[in-house]
Design a protein around this motif. Structure first.
Motif, PDB file in Angstrom:
ATOM      1  N   THR A 253       0.818  -1.212   0.000  1.00  0.00           N
ATOM      2  CA  THR A 253       0.000   0.000   0.000  1.00  0.00           C
ATOM      3  C   THR A 253       0.851   1.260   0.000  1.00  0.00           C
ATOM      4  O   THR A 253       0.508   2.247  -0.658  1.00  0.00           O
ATOM      5  CB  THR A 253      -0.920   0.001   1.239  1.00  0.00           C
ATOM      6  N   LEU A 254       1.961   1.241   0.735  1.00  0.00           N
ATOM      7  CA  LEU A 254       2.828   2.421   0.863  1.00  0.00           C
ATOM      8  C   LEU A 254       4.226   2.115   0.341  1.00  0.00           C
ATOM      9  O   LEU A 254       5.230   2.440   0.977  1.00  0.00           O
ATOM     10  CB  LEU A 254       2.883   2.875   2.319  1.00  0.00           C
ATOM     11  N   ALA A 255       4.292   1.471  -0.800  1.00  0.00           N
ATOM     12  CA  ALA A 255       5.590   1.072  -1.356  1.00  0.00           C
ATOM     13  C   ALA A 255       6.472   2.279  -1.646  1.00  0.00           C
ATOM     14  O   ALA A 255       7.694   2.230  -1.459  1.00  0.00           O
ATOM     15  CB  ALA A 255       5.374   0.252  -2.631  1.00  0.00           C
ATOM     16  N   GLU A 256       5.852   3.385  -2.085  1.00  0.00           N
ATOM     17  CA  GLU A 256       6.655   4.563  -2.428  1.00  0.00           C
ATOM     18  C   GLU A 256       7.169   5.282  -1.188  1.00  0.00           C
ATOM     19  O   GLU A 256       8.040   6.141  -1.291  1.00  0.00           O
ATOM     20  CB  GLU A 256       5.823   5.531  -3.286  1.00  0.00           C
ATOM     21  N   ARG A 257       6.642   4.953  -0.001  1.00  0.00           N
ATOM     22  CA  ARG A 257       7.073   5.608   1.236  1.00  0.00           C
ATOM     23  C   ARG A 257       7.748   4.610   2.189  1.00  0.00           C
ATOM     24  O   ARG A 257       7.723   4.805   3.405  1.00  0.00           O
ATOM     25  CB  ARG A 257       5.881   6.264   1.925  1.00  0.00           C
ATOM     26  N   LYS A 258       8.336   3.580   1.651  1.00  0.00           N
ATOM     27  CA  LYS A 258       8.942   2.548   2.478  1.00  0.00           C
ATOM     28  C   LYS A 258      10.036   3.111   3.383  1.00  0.00           C
ATOM     29  O   LYS A 258      10.189   2.690   4.536  1.00  0.00           O
ATOM     30  CB  LYS A 258       9.515   1.438   1.593  1.00  0.00           C
ATOM     31  N   LYS A 259      10.799   4.090   2.893  1.00  0.00           N
ATOM     32  CA  LYS A 259      11.892   4.631   3.702  1.00  0.00           C
ATOM     33  C   LYS A 259      11.381   5.447   4.891  1.00  0.00           C
ATOM     34  O   LYS A 259      12.152   5.755   5.804  1.00  0.00           O
ATOM     35  CB  LYS A 259      12.803   5.485   2.835  1.00  0.00           C
ATOM     36  N   HIS A 260      10.096   5.780   4.894  1.00  0.00           N
ATOM     37  CA  HIS A 260       9.519   6.540   6.000  1.00  0.00           C
ATOM     38  C   HIS A 260       8.751   5.650   6.984  1.00  0.00           C
ATOM     39  O   HIS A 260       8.160   6.172   7.934  1.00  0.00           O
ATOM     40  CB  HIS A 260       8.569   7.613   5.464  1.00  0.00           C
ATOM     41  N   LEU A 261       8.745   4.340   6.769  1.00  0.00           N
ATOM     42  CA  LEU A 261       8.038   3.422   7.665  1.00  0.00           C
ATOM     43  C   LEU A 261       8.910   3.101   8.874  1.00  0.00           C
ATOM     44  O   LEU A 261      10.107   2.813   8.735  1.00  0.00           O
ATOM     45  CB  LEU A 261       7.670   2.134   6.932  1.00  0.00           C
ATOM     46  N   VAL A 262       8.304   3.134  10.061  1.00  0.00           N
ATOM     47  CA  VAL A 262       9.009   2.821  11.312  1.00  0.00           C
ATOM     48  C   VAL A 262       8.119   1.883  12.116  1.00  0.00           C
ATOM     49  O   VAL A 262       6.993   2.251  12.482  1.00  0.00           O
ATOM     50  CB  VAL A 262       9.313   4.078  12.146  1.00  0.00           C
TER      51      VAL A 262
END
Length: 369
Positions: A253-262
């Motif tokens: 769902t949030l593949a483009e924001r993976k670097k912002h996942l914590v």
């Protein structure tokens, strides 16, 4: 013919090749490999998350394929009968298992009877209320009735206004700067009662977010399988909630924001200093009574996303583990976003029964995020 002595016959029996044991034949008939050729998995040491996922998904898929194949043979008149004859007999239930099954059946019957009784009582109470209201209206004069209807209309209007304001506040949460994901991909690791408990926590989370001074943008991901069915049954109108809901994983769902996942996990060695509006924080949606160790940490590491733990140890002394429920974790996020003070936020949320009374917390050196 010469008669052999018992000693000679024993020597002849030992020197002859031994046939296959009956255990090996039974294993082969059941569709399992012989005991002497079962591969050893000692060299393969995956994490618990990998073991749980593979054992549940792959094994279940193979089992369904095997059952479908067997059904096809029966329909075509093939070897279905022979396979049924060679199938292993069902293992009988133990006495304790039979007792548990009987108790569960009695409990189900009582639950159905109790539900029917509550329905009858509710209907009877409704009839009493309507009858009392009718008597009250009949006893009023025309002027009193007009005044009463006007007051009721005002109460209804206020209730509708409050409802519209609450609905607008819930929708406003969709545009909140801070995002929080409730990860519901652990259904295969929970029992049914644990999934029902998880569904109840979802209602707590949604209600708390709609009342919070600083709401968050909530994501519900992994609403599939039995967990999804129980959540949709237990959480009224969950598909209409003001949240970002998806059956897929948050990684998709949030593949483009993976670097912002914590991922927030108590097993992480990294301590969270404060919440960053650019990051999206993940809470593991699982009720496991602490029987799975490092589950969410392993998942975060395998998916290649960052992880951190809440700074509970530096601000509170707790009686047991630092594991909190999903709704308690979300409440801490709400409190910290509002107060920007970890100590006050934790004191507001963490129950007194989980704290150690009269124990001061020593100042810990600051750590880099």
């Amino acid at each position: 013919h010469t008669r052999c002595s018992p000693i000679a016959r024993e020597r002849q029996r030992r020197s002859s090749p031994a046939p296959h044991s009956s255990l090996t034949h039974r294993d082969s008939d059941c569709g399992m490999p012989p005991t002497d050729v079962i591969p050893e998995a000692a060299d393969f040491k995956p994490t618990l998350w990998t073991v749980a996922t593979v054992s549940d998904g792959g094994g279940a898929a193979k089992l369904e394929e095997a059952e479908d194949a067997g059904d096809g043979d029966d329909a075509e008149g093939g070897d279905g009968g022979a396979a049924a004859e060679n199938a292993c007999p069902a293992v009988p239930l133990s006495k304790n298992a039979q007792k548990r099954a009987a108790k569960f059946e009695v409990w189900e019957q009582r639950k159905v009877a109790k539900k029917a009784q509550e329905k009858e009582q509710k209907a009877a109470k409704g009839e009493e209320v309507r009858a009392a209201h009718k008597l009250k209206m009949d006893a009023m004069t025309a002027e009193e009735r007009a005044t009463y209807e006007e007051e009721r209309a005002g109460v209804r209007a206020q209730r509708m206004q409050n409802g519209e304001e609450a609905k607008a506040k819930k929708k406003a949460a969709l545009s909140a700067s801070q995002g929080v994901i409730l990860d519901l991909e652990f259904g295969h690791l929970m029992q049914e009662k644990e999934m029902r408990s998880m569904a109840k926590q979802l209602t707590f989370c949604y209600s708390a977010n709609s009342k919070a001074q600083v709401p968050v943008r909530m994501y519900l991901t992994g609403l599939v399988g039995q967990m999804g069915e129980i959540a949709r049954k237990a959480c009224s109108g969950i598909d209409n909630w003001a949240v970002v809901s998806s059956d897929a994983s948050y990684i998709e769902t949030l593949a483009e924001r993976k670097k912002h996942l914590v991922y927030l996990t108590a097993d992480s060695e990294h301590e969270l200093r404060d919440f960053d509006a650019e990051d999206i924080y993940i809470i593991g949606g699982i009720v496991d009574r602490n029987r799975y160790k490092n589950l969410t940490l392993d998942k975060a590491n395998e998916q290649g996303i960052r992880h951190a733990r809440l700074p509970i140890q530096n601000h509170l002394k707790m009686t047991g583990t630092h594991i909190l429920t999903v709704n308690q974790t979300l409440d801490i996020i709400h409190a910290q976003l509002e107060l920007r003070d970890w100590e006050k936020a934790l004191e507001r949320v963490v129950p007194l029964r989980k704290r150690k009374a009269g124990v001061a917390v020593e100042e810990a050196p600051a750590e880099k995020k």
